[in-house]
Design a protein around this motif. Structure first.
Motif, PDB file in Angstrom:
ATOM      1  N   VAL A 139      -6.662 -16.343   4.919  1.00 16.47           N
ATOM      2  CA  VAL A 139      -5.801 -15.418   4.194  1.00 16.47           C
ATOM      3  C   VAL A 139      -4.948 -14.667   5.208  1.00 16.47           C
ATOM      4  O   VAL A 139      -5.460 -14.192   6.228  1.00 16.47           O
ATOM      5  N   VAL A 140      -3.644 -14.586   4.952  1.00 15.01           N
ATOM      6  CA  VAL A 140      -2.738 -13.809   5.809  1.00 15.01           C
ATOM      7  C   VAL A 140      -2.128 -12.703   4.961  1.00 15.01           C
ATOM      8  O   VAL A 140      -1.436 -12.968   3.976  1.00 15.01           O
ATOM      9  N   LEU A 141      -2.418 -11.456   5.325  1.00 13.14           N
ATOM     10  CA  LEU A 141      -1.874 -10.300   4.627  1.00 13.14           C
ATOM     11  C   LEU A 141      -0.656  -9.791   5.391  1.00 13.14           C
ATOM     12  O   LEU A 141      -0.740  -9.518   6.595  1.00 13.14           O
ATOM     13  N   ILE A 142       0.469  -9.663   4.691  1.00 17.51           N
ATOM     14  CA  ILE A 142       1.706  -9.182   5.313  1.00 17.51           C
ATOM     15  C   ILE A 142       1.988  -7.797   4.747  1.00 17.51           C
ATOM     16  O   ILE A 142       2.468  -7.652   3.625  1.00 17.51           O
ATOM     17  N   GLU A 143       1.637  -6.775   5.515  1.00 13.68           N
ATOM     18  CA  GLU A 143       1.870  -5.399   5.075  1.00 13.68           C
ATOM     19  C   GLU A 143       3.296  -5.012   5.427  1.00 13.68           C
ATOM     20  O   GLU A 143       3.721  -5.103   6.582  1.00 13.68           O
ATOM     21  N   THR A 144       4.051  -4.571   4.442  1.00 15.03           N
ATOM     22  CA  THR A 144       5.468  -4.318   4.652  1.00 15.03           C
ATOM     23  C   THR A 144       5.796  -2.835   4.663  1.00 15.03           C
ATOM     24  O   THR A 144       4.970  -1.998   4.300  1.00 15.03           O
ATOM     25  N   VAL A 145       7.015  -2.547   5.063  1.00 10.16           N
ATOM     26  CA  VAL A 145       7.461  -1.168   5.224  1.00 10.16           C
ATOM     27  C   VAL A 145       8.047  -0.646   3.923  1.00 10.16           C
ATOM     28  O   VAL A 145       9.047  -1.163   3.439  1.00 10.16           O
ATOM     29  N   GLY A 146       7.419   0.381   3.360  1.00  5.92           N
ATOM     30  CA  GLY A 146       8.007   1.099   2.222  1.00  5.92           C
ATOM     31  C   GLY A 146       8.231   0.267   0.989  1.00  5.92           C
ATOM     32  O   GLY A 146       7.664  -0.795   0.802  1.00  5.92           O
ATOM     33  N   VAL A 147       9.092   0.756   0.109  1.00  8.12           N
ATOM     34  CA  VAL A 147       9.448   0.075  -1.129  1.00  8.12           C
ATOM     35  C   VAL A 147      10.956   0.171  -1.306  1.00  8.12           C
ATOM     36  O   VAL A 147      11.536   1.241  -1.196  1.00  8.12           O
ATOM     37  N   GLY A 148      11.583  -0.932  -1.592  1.00  2.00           N
ATOM     38  CA  GLY A 148      13.028  -0.933  -1.810  1.00  2.00           C
ATOM     39  C   GLY A 148      13.482  -2.305  -2.241  1.00  2.00           C
ATOM     40  O   GLY A 148      12.726  -3.258  -2.190  1.00  2.00           O
ATOM     41  N   VAL A 189       1.892  -8.423  -3.888  1.00  2.00           N
ATOM     42  CA  VAL A 189       1.088  -7.356  -4.487  1.00  2.00           C
ATOM     43  C   VAL A 189       1.752  -6.018  -4.202  1.00  2.00           C
ATOM     44  O   VAL A 189       2.079  -5.704  -3.052  1.00  2.00           O
ATOM     45  N   LEU A 190       1.955  -5.248  -5.244  1.00  2.82           N
ATOM     46  CA  LEU A 190       2.555  -3.915  -5.128  1.00  2.82           C
ATOM     47  C   LEU A 190       1.473  -2.870  -5.328  1.00  2.82           C
ATOM     48  O   LEU A 190       0.778  -2.872  -6.351  1.00  2.82           O
ATOM     49  N   LEU A 191       1.300  -2.002  -4.347  1.00  8.46           N
ATOM     50  CA  LEU A 191       0.273  -0.962  -4.393  1.00  8.46           C
ATOM     51  C   LEU A 191       0.922   0.371  -4.741  1.00  8.46           C
ATOM     52  O   LEU A 191       1.885   0.792  -4.087  1.00  8.46           O
ATOM     53  N   LEU A 192       0.407   1.022  -5.774  1.00  5.82           N
ATOM     54  CA  LEU A 192       0.945   2.306  -6.218  1.00  5.82           C
ATOM     55  C   LEU A 192      -0.170   3.337  -6.326  1.00  5.82           C
ATOM     56  O   LEU A 192      -1.345   2.992  -6.469  1.00  5.82           O
ATOM     57  N   ALA A 193       0.219   4.613  -6.291  1.00  8.82           N
ATOM     58  CA  ALA A 193      -0.744   5.703  -6.437  1.00  8.82           C
ATOM     59  C   ALA A 193      -0.497   6.413  -7.766  1.00  8.82           C
ATOM     60  O   ALA A 193       0.634   6.485  -8.232  1.00  8.82           O
ATOM     61  N   PRO A 194      -1.545   6.937  -8.385  1.00  4.31           N
ATOM     62  CA  PRO A 194      -1.376   7.678  -9.643  1.00  4.31           C
ATOM     63  C   PRO A 194      -0.868   9.087  -9.390  1.00  4.31           C
ATOM     64  O   PRO A 194      -0.791   9.544  -8.243  1.00  4.31           O
ATOM     65  N   ALA A 195      -0.510   9.774 -10.473  1.00 11.62           N
ATOM     66  CA  ALA A 195      -0.111  11.182 -10.406  1.00 11.62           C
ATOM     67  C   ALA A 195       1.055  11.407  -9.462  1.00 11.62           C
ATOM     68  O   ALA A 195       1.097  12.374  -8.711  1.00 11.62           O
ATOM     69  N   GLY A 196       2.015  10.501  -9.517  1.00  4.76           N
ATOM     70  CA  GLY A 196       3.185  10.651  -8.661  1.00  4.76           C
ATOM     71  C   GLY A 196       4.397  11.115  -9.443  1.00  4.76           C
ATOM     72  O   GLY A 196       5.522  10.788  -9.101  1.00  4.76           O
ATOM     73  N   GLY A 197       4.171  11.863 -10.512  1.00  5.25           N
ATOM     74  CA  GLY A 197       5.281  12.294 -11.355  1.00  5.25           C
ATOM     75  C   GLY A 197       5.602  11.214 -12.368  1.00  5.25           C
ATOM     76  O   GLY A 197       4.717  10.643 -12.981  1.00  5.25           O
ATOM     77  N   ASP A 198       6.878  10.933 -12.547  1.00  3.42           N
ATOM     78  CA  ASP A 198       7.303   9.882 -13.468  1.00  3.42           C
ATOM     79  C   ASP A 198       7.157   8.545 -12.745  1.00  3.42           C
ATOM     80  O   ASP A 198       8.069   8.064 -12.099  1.00  3.42           O
ATOM     81  N   GLU A 199       5.978   7.941 -12.880  1.00  2.00           N
ATOM     82  CA  GLU A 199       5.662   6.767 -12.076  1.00  2.00           C
ATOM     83  C   GLU A 199       6.643   5.622 -12.258  1.00  2.00           C
ATOM     84  O   GLU A 199       6.983   4.911 -11.314  1.00  2.00           O
ATOM     85  N   LEU A 200       7.109   5.421 -13.482  1.00  2.00           N
ATOM     86  CA  LEU A 200       7.995   4.292 -13.733  1.00  2.00           C
ATOM     87  C   LEU A 200       9.346   4.454 -13.056  1.00  2.00           C
ATOM     88  O   LEU A 200      10.087   3.493 -12.919  1.00  2.00           O
ATOM     89  N   ILE A 232      -0.333 -13.355   1.376  1.00  2.15           N
ATOM     90  CA  ILE A 232      -0.232 -12.260   0.414  1.00  2.15           C
ATOM     91  C   ILE A 232       0.666 -11.173   0.994  1.00  2.15           C
ATOM     92  O   ILE A 232       0.341 -10.562   2.016  1.00  2.15           O
ATOM     93  N   GLY A 233       1.801 -10.934   0.355  1.00  3.04           N
ATOM     94  CA  GLY A 233       2.665  -9.828   0.741  1.00  3.04           C
ATOM     95  C   GLY A 233       2.184  -8.558   0.058  1.00  3.04           C
ATOM     96  O   GLY A 233       1.865  -8.566  -1.129  1.00  3.04           O
ATOM     97  N   LEU A 234       2.107  -7.488   0.788  1.00  2.00           N
ATOM     98  CA  LEU A 234       1.605  -6.223   0.253  1.00  2.00           C
ATOM     99  C   LEU A 234       2.588  -5.111   0.580  1.00  2.00           C
ATOM    100  O   LEU A 234       2.931  -4.889   1.738  1.00  2.00           O
ATOM    101  N   SER A 235       3.039  -4.398  -0.458  1.00  2.00           N
ATOM    102  CA  SER A 235       3.976  -3.302  -0.249  1.00  2.00           C
ATOM    103  C   SER A 235       3.523  -2.094  -1.052  1.00  2.00           C
ATOM    104  O   SER A 235       2.702  -2.202  -1.962  1.00  2.00           O
ATOM    105  N   GLY A 236       4.072  -0.946  -0.706  1.00  2.00           N
ATOM    106  CA  GLY A 236       3.733   0.278  -1.420  1.00  2.00           C
ATOM    107  C   GLY A 236       4.406   1.465  -0.767  1.00  2.00           C
ATOM    108  O   GLY A 236       4.805   1.410   0.402  1.00  2.00           O
ATOM    109  N   THR A 237       4.546   2.530  -1.522  1.00  2.00           N
ATOM    110  CA  THR A 237       5.184   3.727  -1.005  1.00  2.00           C
ATOM    111  C   THR A 237       4.329   4.362   0.096  1.00  2.00           C
ATOM    112  O   THR A 237       3.110   4.186   0.114  1.00  2.00           O
ATOM    113  N   PRO A 238       4.929   5.098   1.016  1.00  2.00           N
ATOM    114  CA  PRO A 238       4.151   5.768   2.062  1.00  2.00           C
ATOM    115  C   PRO A 238       3.093   6.686   1.456  1.00  2.00           C
ATOM    116  O   PRO A 238       3.365   7.420   0.499  1.00  2.00           O
TER     117      PRO A 238
END
Length: 332
Positions: A148-157, A171-182, A56-62
């Motif tokens: 299960v092997v989780l691969i936590e990656t650096v940032g989003v790009g 899997v892409l992890l996002l947080a709410p209330a980040g302005g214009d999320e899209l 499972i690859g996992l990414s998300g903004t800092p």
């Protein structure tokens, strides 16, 4: 280093042997690279059919809560009797080359869980949020018996698409209330995501998380249908790593998607395509390594000076360089 002894230790699930093996495959020393290749080849036939963990690859903004999510999610999986390996890749400084490697500190409880293994590694100079040898580390974890092997990656790009070439699920992890999320995520990374998880869906942020989840659900429906997805995928869901809510539902969806892909031939086809991709990457890296030799560096300086002085063009100088080092494409 005794490769046979290291192989036996990994197959038995010895954590020290696994750690030493990952250090070996991450090394750039020529003799270590030879030993690492020998070890990986030996492990392929150690137990007959190679073991296949769910990658499972996992990414998300800092600041999105990746470490908190992994600790809660990993703890839930180990509670079900599964063995979980976490390969956390930290960004390396472009100036010093160093990395903080603080993931084990942030995952305090999971790092003490006997059913879990956490290995932080530097990204060094490689794009895609993962180290060049992360895929080999994944293979070592599979050989050690992790489910299960989780691969936590650096940032989003957009370079993060490299992670999809070593994962069964992204899997892409996002947080709410980040302005214009899209606008917070590039279309490219959304197109490779299998599941988008809106984290921090708790307390005052729960309503914002619900809106963000609805926004992404609508956006995902506008993307072109992928052949490797059953109806309803990719999808967006809400989770709270802090309150451990939604984690079981997310895991159920991951299992459902995995089962469907196995039953419909997409799992094996995808792994075969990934193997071909990494073979091509190894060839490219080997060709680039030829530019680091002494004669090649001298030629680069000489021809670079000629280009800078206007004595020749970049295209002609490049062809001359390739001709000198005997690389494919010389004279093209």
């Amino acid at each position: 280093m005794d490769i046979a002894q290291l192989e036996r230790g990994i197959v038995k699930g010895d954590r020290r042997a696994l750690s030493r093996a990952i250090t070996l495959v991450e090394s750039t020393r020529p003799d270590h690279r030879t030993a690492a290749a020998e070890l990986i080849e030996a492990l392929k036939g150690a137990n007959g059919t190679p073991r296949e963990a769910l990658r499972i690859g996992l990414s998300g903004t800092p600041g999105v809560g990746k470490s908190t999510f992994i600790e809660g999610f990993g703890g839930m999986l180990t509670g079900q009797g599964l063995r979980v390996a976490v390969l956390a890749v930290d960004p390396s400084s472009a100036r010093s080359g160093g990395s903080i490697l603080g993931d084990k500190t942030r995952m305090d409880q999971l790092s003490r869980d006997p059913g879990a293994f956490i290995r932080p590694s530097p990204s060094q100079t490689h794009l895609g949020g993962v180290g060049r040898r992360t895929r080999e580390a994944v293979a070592l974890c599979e050989a050690a018996g992790f489910d299960v092997v989780l691969i936590e990656t650096v940032g989003v790009g957009q370079s993060e698409t490299v992670v999809a070439e070593m994962s069964d699920l992204f899997v892409l992890l996002l947080a709410p209330a980040g302005g214009d999320e899209l606008q917070g995520v590039k279309r490219g990374i959304m197109e490779i995501a299998d599941i988008i998880l809106i984290n921090k869906a708790d307390g005052d942020l729960k309503a914002a998380a619900s809106r963000t989840c609805a926004d992404y659900s609508g956006a995902l429906r506008l993307l072109r249908k992928r052949p490797q997805d059953p109806k309803g995928f990719p999808k967006a869901m809400m989770v709270s790593a802090l309150e451990d809510s939604g984690l079981d539902a997310a895991w159920a969806e991951m299992q459902a998607l995995t089962d469907w892909r196995r039953e419909n031939g997409h799992w094996s086809a995808r792994r075969a395509a990934q193997a071909r991709y990494w073979f091509q990457q190894e060839v490219r890296q080997a060709l680039l390594a030829q530019l680091e030799t002494g004669p090649a560096r001298a030629a680069l300086r000489e021809l670079g000076d000629a280009v800078a002085e206007g004595k020749t063009t970049p295209a002609i100088a490049a062809a001359a360089l390739l001709d000198r080092i005997g690389a494919p494409g010389a004279g093209a």
